[in-house]
Design an enzyme around this catalytic site. Structure first.
Site, PDB file in Angstrom:
ATOM      1  N   ASP A 182       0.885  -1.176   0.000  1.00 27.39           N
ATOM      2  CA  ASP A 182       0.000   0.000   0.000  1.00 27.39           C
ATOM      3  C   ASP A 182       0.919   1.222   0.000  1.00 27.39           C
ATOM      4  OD1 ASP A 182      -2.231   1.763   0.706  1.00 27.39           O
ATOM      5  OD2 ASP A 182      -1.306   1.793   2.682  1.00 27.39           O
ATOM      6  N   ASP A 219      -0.170   5.169   0.835  1.00 33.07           N
ATOM      7  CA  ASP A 219      -0.416   6.201   1.855  1.00 33.07           C
ATOM      8  C   ASP A 219      -0.523   5.595   3.247  1.00 33.07           C
ATOM      9  OD1 ASP A 219      -2.312   7.509  -0.733  1.00 33.07           O
ATOM     10  OD2 ASP A 219      -0.616   8.589   0.138  1.00 33.07           O
TER      11      ASP A 219
END
Ligand code: XBP
Ligand code: MG
Length: 238
Positions: free
Chosen positions: A26, A28
């Protein structure tokens, strides 16, 4: 709080991470603590557009339950006492102003990778593991962040990169993870997802991918039941 399992169990998870065919990251909150930069970009875009909106950290923490910047703007607009008043076109326009501002902010000041990220990427590559990215944010934002944090050739290190603006449904839907698995041509069981939020954990789990959680600023109180392991920093598993 560091790892939530016994040392022996943590070692077993470390071994799973080391033996996985691919690590899917991922962006952010996981690769870098970017949400404060996103929040500033949203607020600067609202000011530039003449809207008297300013999202505090408290408000943003709630809005982050909605994945996707456009969806977040729409959710806030709908919550206002007078009800929704922005058209989809206006929301898209606001979001592109925000994205341009986010890219500017990251290019100017950068947003450092979280502790342990660079070491984990390097160790994984030394082990011959494949790397991928599955994110809700836009490809432009990933490019802005990682071209500064990892250098202009950052994309060469990731065999598959799928961004939120390239799939029909954002996290917690599994779409970005399914697309990454298809590009890698690997079974979900041979991959490990590395995430920071409940929405991200749900997206990976719905794609059948075991997930490791690294707690981040805005999601540290999320429910991470079902994760392989929850750590404060990735330095704990490198
Ligand atoms: C986090 C998100 C994104 C960002 C804002 O993505 O939910 O919406 O908060 O970026 P992830 P956009 O943790 O999956 O990387 O405004 O481009 O959506
Ligand atoms: Mg995240």
């Amino acid at each position: 709080m560091t790892a939530t399992l016994s040392p022996a169990a943590v070692d077993r998870v470390k071994d799973m991470v080391a033996r996985a065919g691919a690590l899917i990251f991922d962006v952010d909150g996981t690769l870098a603590e970017t949400e404060e930069v996103h929040r500033r970009a949203f607020n600067d875009a609202f000011a530039q557009a003449g809207l008297n909106w300013c999202w505090s950290r408290v408000v943003y923490r709630e809005l982050l339950r909605v994945a996707g910047g456009k969806e977040r703007i729409r959710a806030f607009d709908a919550m206002r006492p007078s009800g929704a008043s922005l058209s989809n076109g206006r929301i898209a326009e606001l979001h592109s102003i925000k994205t341009a501002r986010y890219v500017e902010l990251v290019a100017a000041g950068g947003c450092a990778l979280r502790p342990g990220v660079e070491a984990l990427l390097a160790t994984a590559q030394e082990r011959g593991q494949r790397l991928a990215i599955a994110t809700t944010t836009s490809r432009d934002n990933v490019e802005a962040l990682l071209s500064v944090a990892l250098g202009p050739d950052w994309a060469c290190r990731f065999e598959a990169i799928v961004a939120g603006d390239e799939v029909a449904r954002k996290k917690p839907a599994p779409d970005v993870y399914f697309d990454v698995l298809a590009k890698l041509a690997l079974p979900a069981s041979d991959c490990i997802a590395i995430e920071d939020s409940g929405n991200g954990l749900m997206a990976a789990s719905r794609a059948g991918i075991p997930a490791l959680i690294t707690r981040s600023m805005y999601f540290c109180d999320d429910d991470f039941s079902g994760a392989l392991l929850t750590v404060d920093e990735l330095t704990e598993i490198v």
